[in-house]
Design a protein around this motif. Structure first.
Motif, PDB file in Angstrom:
ATOM      1  N   ALA A  92      -4.053   4.385 -19.739  1.00 44.96           N
ATOM      2  CA  ALA A  92      -4.207   4.682 -21.164  1.00 44.96           C
ATOM      3  C   ALA A  92      -4.764   6.082 -21.398  1.00 44.96           C
ATOM      4  N   ASP A  93      -5.675   6.517 -20.532  1.00 43.11           N
ATOM      5  CA  ASP A  93      -6.280   7.841 -20.706  1.00 43.11           C
ATOM      6  C   ASP A  93      -5.243   8.952 -20.626  1.00 43.11           C
ATOM      7  N   ALA A  94      -4.194   8.754 -19.835  1.00 43.18           N
ATOM      8  CA  ALA A  94      -3.162   9.780 -19.671  1.00 43.18           C
ATOM      9  C   ALA A  94      -2.280   9.906 -20.907  1.00 43.18           C
ATOM     10  N   LEU A  95      -2.286   8.877 -21.748  1.00 40.44           N
ATOM     11  CA  LEU A  95      -1.463   8.881 -22.951  1.00 40.44           C
ATOM     12  C   LEU A  95      -2.262   9.166 -24.220  1.00 40.44           C
ATOM     13  N   ALA A  96      -3.567   9.221 -24.095  1.00 44.26           N
ATOM     14  CA  ALA A  96      -4.425   9.287 -25.277  1.00 44.26           C
ATOM     15  C   ALA A  96      -4.118  10.482 -26.176  1.00 44.26           C
ATOM     16  N   ASP A  97      -4.001  11.667 -25.606  1.00 46.01           N
ATOM     17  CA  ASP A  97      -3.753  12.854 -26.425  1.00 46.01           C
ATOM     18  C   ASP A  97      -2.389  12.791 -27.105  1.00 46.01           C
ATOM     19  N   ALA A  98      -1.382  12.359 -26.364  1.00 41.80           N
ATOM     20  CA  ALA A  98      -0.039  12.246 -26.935  1.00 41.80           C
ATOM     21  C   ALA A  98      -0.021  11.272 -28.108  1.00 41.80           C
ATOM     22  N   HIS A  99      -0.748  10.196 -27.980  1.00 42.69           N
ATOM     23  CA  HIS A  99      -0.744   9.173 -29.019  1.00 42.69           C
ATOM     24  C   HIS A  99      -1.455   9.605 -30.294  1.00 42.69           C
ATOM     25  N   GLU A 100      -2.121  10.736 -30.260  1.00 44.98           N
ATOM     26  CA  GLU A 100      -2.775  11.251 -31.468  1.00 44.98           C
ATOM     27  C   GLU A 100      -1.833  12.090 -32.325  1.00 44.98           C
ATOM     28  N   VAL A 101      -0.652  12.409 -31.828  1.00 47.77           N
ATOM     29  CA  VAL A 101       0.264  13.299 -32.547  1.00 47.77           C
ATOM     30  C   VAL A 101       1.106  12.499 -33.543  1.00 47.77           C
ATOM     31  N   GLU A 102       0.859  12.708 -34.828  1.00 43.54           N
ATOM     32  CA  GLU A 102       1.495  11.925 -35.871  1.00 43.54           C
ATOM     33  C   GLU A 102       3.008  12.090 -35.900  1.00 43.54           C
ATOM     34  N   ALA A 103       3.518  13.267 -35.528  1.00 39.38           N
ATOM     35  CA  ALA A 103       4.958  13.532 -35.613  1.00 39.38           C
ATOM     36  C   ALA A 103       5.785  12.607 -34.727  1.00 39.38           C
ATOM     37  N   PHE A 104       5.179  12.063 -33.666  1.00 39.65           N
ATOM     38  CA  PHE A 104       5.911  11.216 -32.728  1.00 39.65           C
ATOM     39  C   PHE A 104       5.648   9.725 -32.941  1.00 39.65           C
ATOM     40  N   ARG A 105       4.657   9.386 -33.734  1.00 39.30           N
ATOM     41  CA  ARG A 105       4.248   7.986 -33.848  1.00 39.30           C
ATOM     42  C   ARG A 105       5.250   7.158 -34.649  1.00 39.30           C
ATOM     43  N   VAL A 106       5.317   5.876 -34.317  1.00 43.36           N
ATOM     44  CA  VAL A 106       6.153   4.934 -35.051  1.00 43.36           C
ATOM     45  C   VAL A 106       5.322   3.684 -35.357  1.00 43.36           C
ATOM     46  N   PRO A 107       5.597   2.995 -36.472  1.00 41.65           N
ATOM     47  CA  PRO A 107       4.922   1.725 -36.736  1.00 41.65           C
ATOM     48  C   PRO A 107       5.211   0.730 -35.615  1.00 41.65           C
ATOM     49  N   PRO A 108       4.308  -0.211 -35.352  1.00 43.45           N
ATOM     50  CA  PRO A 108       4.464  -1.127 -34.220  1.00 43.45           C
ATOM     51  C   PRO A 108       5.807  -1.847 -34.151  1.00 43.45           C
ATOM     52  N   GLY A 109       6.330  -2.286 -35.273  1.00 51.52           N
ATOM     53  CA  GLY A 109       7.561  -3.056 -35.266  1.00 51.52           C
ATOM     54  C   GLY A 109       8.838  -2.230 -35.332  1.00 51.52           C
ATOM     55  N   GLU A 110       8.707  -0.917 -35.456  1.00 50.49           N
ATOM     56  CA  GLU A 110       9.888  -0.081 -35.685  1.00 50.49           C
ATOM     57  C   GLU A 110      10.876  -0.049 -34.522  1.00 50.49           C
ATOM     58  N   PRO A 111      10.432   0.051 -33.258  1.00 45.98           N
ATOM     59  CA  PRO A 111      11.407   0.016 -32.156  1.00 45.98           C
ATOM     60  C   PRO A 111      12.233  -1.267 -32.136  1.00 45.98           C
ATOM     61  N   ALA A 112      11.604  -2.414 -32.377  1.00 39.32           N
ATOM     62  CA  ALA A 112      12.359  -3.675 -32.409  1.00 39.32           C
ATOM     63  C   ALA A 112      13.356  -3.666 -33.559  1.00 39.32           C
ATOM     64  N   ARG A 113      12.960  -3.102 -34.672  1.00 37.55           N
ATOM     65  CA  ARG A 113      13.826  -3.065 -35.855  1.00 37.55           C
ATOM     66  C   ARG A 113      14.990  -2.091 -35.661  1.00 37.55           C
ATOM     67  N   VAL A 114      14.703  -0.898 -35.135  1.00 35.48           N
ATOM     68  CA  VAL A 114      15.729   0.148 -35.035  1.00 35.48           C
ATOM     69  C   VAL A 114      16.581   0.000 -33.776  1.00 35.48           C
ATOM     70  N   LEU A 115      15.948  -0.228 -32.631  1.00 31.06           N
ATOM     71  CA  LEU A 115      16.693  -0.295 -31.372  1.00 31.06           C
ATOM     72  C   LEU A 115      17.399  -1.628 -31.169  1.00 31.06           C
ATOM     73  N   ALA A 116      16.814  -2.715 -31.692  1.00 27.63           N
ATOM     74  CA  ALA A 116      17.364  -4.047 -31.420  1.00 27.63           C
ATOM     75  C   ALA A 116      17.829  -4.787 -32.670  1.00 27.63           C
ATOM     76  N   GLY A 117      17.469  -4.303 -33.857  1.00 23.79           N
ATOM     77  CA  GLY A 117      17.826  -5.007 -35.079  1.00 23.79           C
ATOM     78  C   GLY A 117      17.214  -6.392 -35.154  1.00 23.79           C
ATOM     79  N   ASP A 118      16.029  -6.549 -34.554  1.00 29.07           N
ATOM     80  CA  ASP A 118      15.384  -7.860 -34.447  1.00 29.07           C
ATOM     81  C   ASP A 118      14.146  -7.892 -35.345  1.00 29.07           C
ATOM     82  N   GLU A 119      14.313  -8.411 -36.565  1.00 29.94           N
ATOM     83  CA  GLU A 119      13.205  -8.444 -37.519  1.00 29.94           C
ATOM     84  C   GLU A 119      12.106  -9.408 -37.074  1.00 29.94           C
ATOM     85  N   ARG A 120      12.491 -10.495 -36.433  1.00 25.13           N
ATOM     86  CA  ARG A 120      11.487 -11.461 -35.970  1.00 25.13           C
ATOM     87  C   ARG A 120      10.587 -10.836 -34.910  1.00 25.13           C
ATOM     88  N   LEU A 121      11.189 -10.108 -33.959  1.00 25.22           N
ATOM     89  CA  LEU A 121      10.395  -9.433 -32.933  1.00 25.22           C
ATOM     90  C   LEU A 121       9.557  -8.320 -33.555  1.00 25.22           C
TER      91      LEU A 121
END
Length: 205
Positions: A92-121
């Motif tokens: 987690a420490d190796a990702l901490a700085d990257a995860h602070e950059v707002e331009a790359f962040r996505v809401p938790p459910g967005e990958p399931a919604r966009v990549l898989a079209g799975d609203e339940r997931l």
């Protein structure tokens, strides 16, 4: 700062992204997954994207070919059909700085919604996220009306591309992801012989 390659857990071709996202959530993975749609390879194209996770919850997304992060980045590798997914575990420490950059962040459910079209997931992932992360999805809806302005969209995307190029170079993401193509064939053989995790060592550089 560079994101290390960490430990390659598995690299397989899957029918859709939902199974990968569901497994990562259940395993509470901290690390990242490289998605490489196979249809693009058959057409002589290269499409590759990365999604990072903290305790199984997606945090950021990045399209390496278009050099775009965030939700726009997800859309770049959201294609139907078989996809190679390489799962890496990273501290987690190796990702901490990257995860602070707002331009790359996505809401938790967005990958399931966009990549898989799975609203339940998507809903399950959002429910499993920390309270502060759950609010990100609601905040996303609040700004959608603003993003309907075409000029605003183009300006934001232009700024995001520039920041994405700078950040990706700084973090060494391009180097890490390029190495996955070299690992793919070896990973297939390893998966057939043994499902155990493969330790690919520390930083890519």
């Amino acid at each position: 700062m560079r994101i290390p390659r960490g430990e390659l857990r598995r690299s397989r071709v899957v029918d859709d992204a939902a199974a990968v996202l569901r497994t990562v959530l259940d395993e509470e993975l901290t690390g990242y997954v490289v998605f490489e749609p196979q249809d693009a390879l058959l057409l002589g194209e290269t499409t590759r994207g990365v999604v990072t996770f903290e305790d199984g919850i997606p945090v950021l997304a990045y399209d390496t070919e278009r050099e775009v992060g965030g939700r726009d980045g997800l859309e770049g590798f959201a294609v139907t059909g078989p996809t190679r997914a390489a799962v890496h575990a990273v501290d987690a420490d190796a990702l901490a700085d990257a995860h602070e950059v707002e331009a790359f962040r996505v809401p938790p459910g967005e990958p399931a919604r966009v990549l898989a079209g799975d609203e339940r997931l998507a809903a399950k992932t959002t429910d499993a996220a920390p309270a502060a992360r759950r609010e990100e999805g609601r905040d996303q809806s609040a700004v959608e009306s603003f993003l309907a302005d075409a000029d605003a969209i183009e300006e934001i995307r232009s700024e995001a591309r520039e920041e994405a190029r700078a950040r990706a170079s700084e973090w060494g993401l391009d180097d890490v992801l390029a190495d996955d193509a070299d690992d793919a064939d070896d990973a297939d053989d390893a998966d057939d012989a043994d499902a155990a995790a493969i330790d690919v060592g520390p930083d890519s550089r």
